[in-house]
Design a protein around this motif. Structure first.
Motif, PDB file in Angstrom:
ATOM      1  N   SER A   1       0.829  -1.203   0.000  1.00 19.10           N
ATOM      2  CA  SER A   1       0.000   0.000   0.000  1.00 19.10           C
ATOM      3  C   SER A   1       0.864   1.254   0.000  1.00 19.10           C
ATOM      4  O   SER A   1       2.013   1.251   0.450  1.00 19.10           O
ATOM      5  CB  SER A   1      -0.915   0.015   1.223  1.00 19.10           C
ATOM      6  N   GLU A   2       0.278   2.350  -0.479  1.00 26.34           N
ATOM      7  CA  GLU A   2       0.957   3.641  -0.422  1.00 26.34           C
ATOM      8  C   GLU A   2       1.176   4.073   1.025  1.00 26.34           C
ATOM      9  O   GLU A   2       2.160   4.745   1.333  1.00 26.34           O
ATOM     10  CB  GLU A   2       0.147   4.697  -1.170  1.00 26.34           C
ATOM     11  N   GLU A   3       0.263   3.679   1.912  1.00 27.08           N
ATOM     12  CA  GLU A   3       0.412   4.027   3.332  1.00 27.08           C
ATOM     13  C   GLU A   3       1.661   3.362   3.917  1.00 27.08           C
ATOM     14  O   GLU A   3       2.393   3.975   4.707  1.00 27.08           O
ATOM     15  CB  GLU A   3      -0.830   3.593   4.116  1.00 27.08           C
ATOM     16  N   ALA A   4       1.920   2.126   3.526  1.00 28.82           N
ATOM     17  CA  ALA A   4       3.107   1.438   4.019  1.00 28.82           C
ATOM     18  C   ALA A   4       4.380   2.088   3.492  1.00 28.82           C
ATOM     19  O   ALA A   4       5.368   2.241   4.230  1.00 28.82           O
ATOM     20  CB  ALA A   4       3.061  -0.037   3.638  1.00 28.82           C
ATOM     21  N   ILE A   5       4.376   2.473   2.218  1.00 34.42           N
ATOM     22  CA  ILE A   5       5.528   3.176   1.646  1.00 34.42           C
ATOM     23  C   ILE A   5       5.783   4.473   2.402  1.00 34.42           C
ATOM     24  O   ILE A   5       6.914   4.764   2.804  1.00 34.42           O
ATOM     25  CB  ILE A   5       5.294   3.473   0.154  1.00 34.42           C
ATOM     26  N   ALA A   6       4.734   5.267   2.593  1.00 29.47           N
ATOM     27  CA  ALA A   6       4.885   6.560   3.270  1.00 29.47           C
ATOM     28  C   ALA A   6       5.366   6.379   4.701  1.00 29.47           C
ATOM     29  O   ALA A   6       6.234   7.127   5.181  1.00 29.47           O
ATOM     30  CB  ALA A   6       3.557   7.321   3.246  1.00 29.47           C
ATOM     31  N   ALA A   7       4.817   5.385   5.403  1.00 29.11           N
ATOM     32  CA  ALA A   7       5.230   5.148   6.783  1.00 29.11           C
ATOM     33  C   ALA A   7       6.698   4.748   6.861  1.00 29.11           C
ATOM     34  O   ALA A   7       7.426   5.151   7.773  1.00 29.11           O
ATOM     35  CB  ALA A   7       4.356   4.067   7.416  1.00 29.11           C
ATOM     36  N   THR A   8       7.152   3.965   5.885  1.00 28.23           N
ATOM     37  CA  THR A   8       8.550   3.538   5.869  1.00 28.23           C
ATOM     38  C   THR A   8       9.473   4.705   5.562  1.00 28.23           C
ATOM     39  O   THR A   8      10.540   4.844   6.177  1.00 28.23           O
ATOM     40  CB  THR A   8       8.748   2.418   4.838  1.00 28.23           C
ATOM     41  N   MET A   9       9.105   5.542   4.629  1.00 27.90           N
ATOM     42  CA  MET A   9       9.913   6.727   4.331  1.00 27.90           C
ATOM     43  C   MET A   9      10.049   7.598   5.577  1.00 27.90           C
ATOM     44  O   MET A   9      11.138   8.096   5.900  1.00 27.90           O
ATOM     45  CB  MET A   9       9.288   7.517   3.186  1.00 27.90           C
ATOM     46  N   THR A  10       8.942   7.772   6.300  1.00 30.23           N
ATOM     47  CA  THR A  10       8.970   8.564   7.541  1.00 30.23           C
ATOM     48  C   THR A  10       9.866   7.914   8.581  1.00 30.23           C
ATOM     49  O   THR A  10      10.674   8.589   9.235  1.00 30.23           O
ATOM     50  CB  THR A  10       7.544   8.723   8.095  1.00 30.23           C
ATOM     51  N   ALA A  11       9.737   6.601   8.740  1.00 30.53           N
ATOM     52  CA  ALA A  11      10.542   5.890   9.734  1.00 30.53           C
ATOM     53  C   ALA A  11      12.026   5.970   9.397  1.00 30.53           C
ATOM     54  O   ALA A  11      12.872   6.173  10.287  1.00 30.53           O
ATOM     55  CB  ALA A  11      10.099   4.435   9.821  1.00 30.53           C
ATOM     56  N   MET A  12      12.378   5.828   8.127  1.00 32.62           N
ATOM     57  CA  MET A  12      13.782   5.886   7.739  1.00 32.62           C
ATOM     58  C   MET A  12      14.358   7.283   7.957  1.00 32.62           C
ATOM     59  O   MET A  12      15.494   7.446   8.409  1.00 32.62           O
ATOM     60  CB  MET A  12      13.941   5.466   6.274  1.00 32.62           C
ATOM     61  N   ASN A  13      13.582   8.300   7.649  1.00 27.63           N
ATOM     62  CA  ASN A  13      14.026   9.658   7.958  1.00 27.63           C
ATOM     63  C   ASN A  13      14.236   9.834   9.450  1.00 27.63           C
ATOM     64  O   ASN A  13      15.189  10.502   9.885  1.00 27.63           O
ATOM     65  CB  ASN A  13      13.016  10.685   7.435  1.00 27.63           C
ATOM     66  N   GLY A  14      13.350   9.232  10.255  1.00 27.16           N
ATOM     67  CA  GLY A  14      13.490   9.320  11.701  1.00 27.16           C
ATOM     68  C   GLY A  14      14.731   8.643  12.222  1.00 27.16           C
ATOM     69  O   GLY A  14      15.244   9.004  13.289  1.00 27.16           O
ATOM     70  N   LEU A  15      15.242   7.662  11.489  1.00 28.18           N
ATOM     71  CA  LEU A  15      16.486   6.981  11.860  1.00 28.18           C
ATOM     72  C   LEU A  15      17.713   7.650  11.234  1.00 28.18           C
ATOM     73  O   LEU A  15      18.810   7.089  11.261  1.00 28.18           O
ATOM     74  CB  LEU A  15      16.426   5.511  11.421  1.00 28.18           C
ATOM     75  N   GLY A  16      17.513   8.824  10.663  1.00 26.56           N
ATOM     76  CA  GLY A  16      18.629   9.550  10.073  1.00 26.56           C
ATOM     77  C   GLY A  16      19.071   9.023   8.731  1.00 26.56           C
ATOM     78  O   GLY A  16      20.170   9.324   8.263  1.00 26.56           O
ATOM     79  N   ARG A  17      18.212   8.246   8.061  1.00 22.49           N
ATOM     80  CA  ARG A  17      18.557   7.704   6.748  1.00 22.49           C
ATOM     81  C   ARG A  17      18.090   8.653   5.652  1.00 22.49           C
ATOM     82  O   ARG A  17      17.310   9.549   5.885  1.00 22.49           O
ATOM     83  CB  ARG A  17      17.910   6.325   6.534  1.00 22.49           C
ATOM     84  N   ARG A  18      18.573   8.394   4.435  1.00 20.08           N
ATOM     85  CA  ARG A  18      18.132   9.139   3.266  1.00 20.08           C
ATOM     86  C   ARG A  18      17.415   8.158   2.335  1.00 20.08           C
ATOM     87  O   ARG A  18      18.011   7.584   1.437  1.00 20.08           O
ATOM     88  CB  ARG A  18      19.320   9.787   2.551  1.00 20.08           C
ATOM     89  N   PRO A  19      16.121   7.929   2.564  1.00 22.22           N
ATOM     90  CA  PRO A  19      15.409   6.937   1.747  1.00 22.22           C
ATOM     91  C   PRO A  19      15.103   7.458   0.352  1.00 22.22           C
ATOM     92  O   PRO A  19      14.826   8.641   0.156  1.00 22.22           O
ATOM     93  CB  PRO A  19      14.128   6.700   2.544  1.00 22.22           C
ATOM     94  N   VAL A  20      15.186   6.558  -0.623  1.00 23.72           N
ATOM     95  CA  VAL A  20      14.737   6.854  -1.984  1.00 23.72           C
ATOM     96  C   VAL A  20      13.716   5.799  -2.360  1.00 23.72           C
ATOM     97  O   VAL A  20      13.843   4.631  -2.004  1.00 23.72           O
ATOM     98  CB  VAL A  20      15.904   6.865  -2.998  1.00 23.72           C
ATOM     99  N   ARG A  21      12.686   6.219  -3.064  1.00 29.95           N
ATOM    100  CA  ARG A  21      11.665   5.277  -3.480  1.00 29.95           C
ATOM    101  C   ARG A  21      12.004   4.697  -4.849  1.00 29.95           C
ATOM    102  O   ARG A  21      12.224   5.430  -5.814  1.00 29.95           O
ATOM    103  CB  ARG A  21      10.291   5.937  -3.530  1.00 29.95           C
ATOM    104  N   VAL A  22      12.078   3.384  -4.907  1.00 27.45           N
ATOM    105  CA  VAL A  22      12.275   2.679  -6.173  1.00 27.45           C
ATOM    106  C   VAL A  22      10.900   2.243  -6.657  1.00 27.45           C
ATOM    107  O   VAL A  22      10.206   1.487  -5.969  1.00 27.45           O
ATOM    108  CB  VAL A  22      13.209   1.470  -5.991  1.00 27.45           C
ATOM    109  N   ARG A  23      10.494   2.705  -7.827  1.00 30.71           N
ATOM    110  CA  ARG A  23       9.121   2.541  -8.288  1.00 30.71           C
ATOM    111  C   ARG A  23       8.910   1.335  -9.205  1.00 30.71           C
ATOM    112  O   ARG A  23       7.895   1.238  -9.879  1.00 30.71           O
ATOM    113  CB  ARG A  23       8.665   3.831  -8.973  1.00 30.71           C
ATOM    114  N   ALA A  24       9.875   0.439  -9.240  1.00 33.08           N
ATOM    115  CA  ALA A  24       9.729  -0.801 -10.020  1.00 33.08           C
ATOM    116  C   ALA A  24      10.505  -1.898  -9.309  1.00 33.08           C
ATOM    117  O   ALA A  24      11.557  -1.640  -8.732  1.00 33.08           O
ATOM    118  CB  ALA A  24      10.258  -0.623 -11.436  1.00 33.08           C
TER     119      ALA A  24
END
Length: 313
Positions: A155-178
């Motif tokens: 789900s898009e909600e899971a993607i968004a939650a993971t991006m938020t969590a990774m930012n919270g851990l000081g990471r630089r997340p990038v979304r791979v769309r395939a």
């Protein structure tokens, strides 16, 4: 999906798991770690303590770590689960079915897989919409990149939650769309390695000189900006459009001449002998100095204001 993370569960106590654990502890989280191997769990505190020192965190953070040999017990109270187990699809299918049954349905289940897409194992779960890949880059507690990859059912909600969590851990997340074998960054590395191996095979350059050429040339710029932004800046006022107009045709000729080496025993030995000669038995020392330089480089990028470039706007 949960966006507030107080308890992190890490499944797998190897080097990747040890980095995830240290990141969670360094950011004030309670962390539970699971591994069926007593030896792996026994090594984990020492690994995490070393990683905490490298992160500049207090080793007393280890007081917030609990270890388990049962993954279901480790994830029962988790707000986020990061799996770092073996890179075998049958293992991940079995493991994610366990994780899915032991966690609340609004908890993201993220695999650290370096090449498998989540569609290969998320259908083993009753809630496949919260299963995805969050692929870190080694060593994950120092290198901030995380590739976030959704599967067919994510789900898009899971993607968004993971991006938020990774930012919270000081990471630089990038979304791979395939979903691609190797995701994005490992594919880029593989492309460079393919040509590097072929150049060594052909005798065009030694292993040591090839490493020197990359590290003393384009690697310096790539550490600060990505390859396309670097190419854009090399074009002067005309930027990337100028580069593509004037160097595009020659680049197409270079593409046509790139090698496709056979991965023979002879080539493998040639590469191993070359890097052994380059390192001269100094691997542990070089690794320690490299990781120290990584920390300094990240601090330099932040001071220079270059750590906020890249990523989608």
């Amino acid at each position: 999906m949960r966006t507030t993370i107080d308890t992190l569960a890490v499944v797998g106590a190897g080097s990747i798991g040890g980095s995830w654990v240290a990141l969670g502890l360094a950011h004030g989280l309670r962390v539970s770690a699971a591994d069926p191997s007593a030896a792996a769990l026994g090594r984990l505190p020492q690994t995490v303590a070393r990683n905490l020192v490298e992160l500049g965190a207090d080793e007393t953070a280890l007081d917030r770590l609990e270890t388990y040999d049962d993954p279901a017990a480790a994830v029962a109270e988790a707000d986020l689960v990061l799996e770092a187990g073996p890179e075998r699809v049958e293992v991940k299918r079995e493991l994610f079915a366990i994780l899915d049954g032991a966690t609340a349905p609004d908890v993201v289940l993220a695999s650290s897989s370096s090449g498998l897409g989540p569609s290969a194992f998320q259908d083993a779960c009753g809630h496949p919409e919260r299963v995805l890949v969050a692929h870190p880059f080694n060593p994950p507690h120092l290198v901030p990149l995380v590739e976030v990859v959704g599967g067919r059912a994510t789900s898009e909600e899971a993607i968004a939650a993971t991006m938020t969590a990774m930012n919270g851990l000081g990471r630089r997340p990038v979304r791979v769309r395939a979903e691609l074998p190797g995701h994005v960054v490992n594919r880029l590395q593989a492309a460079l390695w393919r040509e590097a191996y072929d150049l060594v095979r052909r005798g065009a350059i030694s292993v040591a000189d090839l490493d020197q050429a990359v590290a003393s040339g384009p690697g310096l710029r790539w550490a600060l900006l990505g390859p396309i932004a670097t190419q854009h800046l090399s074009g002067g006022p005309g930027g990337l459009a100028h580069v593509l107009e004037h160097l595009g045709p020659p680049m197409v000729e270079w593409w046509a001449d790139l090698g496709e080496p056979e991965f023979t025993a002879e080539l493998r030995q040639q590469l191993v002998d070359g890097v052994d000669s380059e390192m001269g038995g100094r691997e542990a020392d070089v690794l320690g100095r490299r990781d120290g330089a990584l920390r300094e480089l990240l601090e330099l990028k932040a001071r220079a204001g270059l750590d906020d470039l890249g990523g989608e706007r």
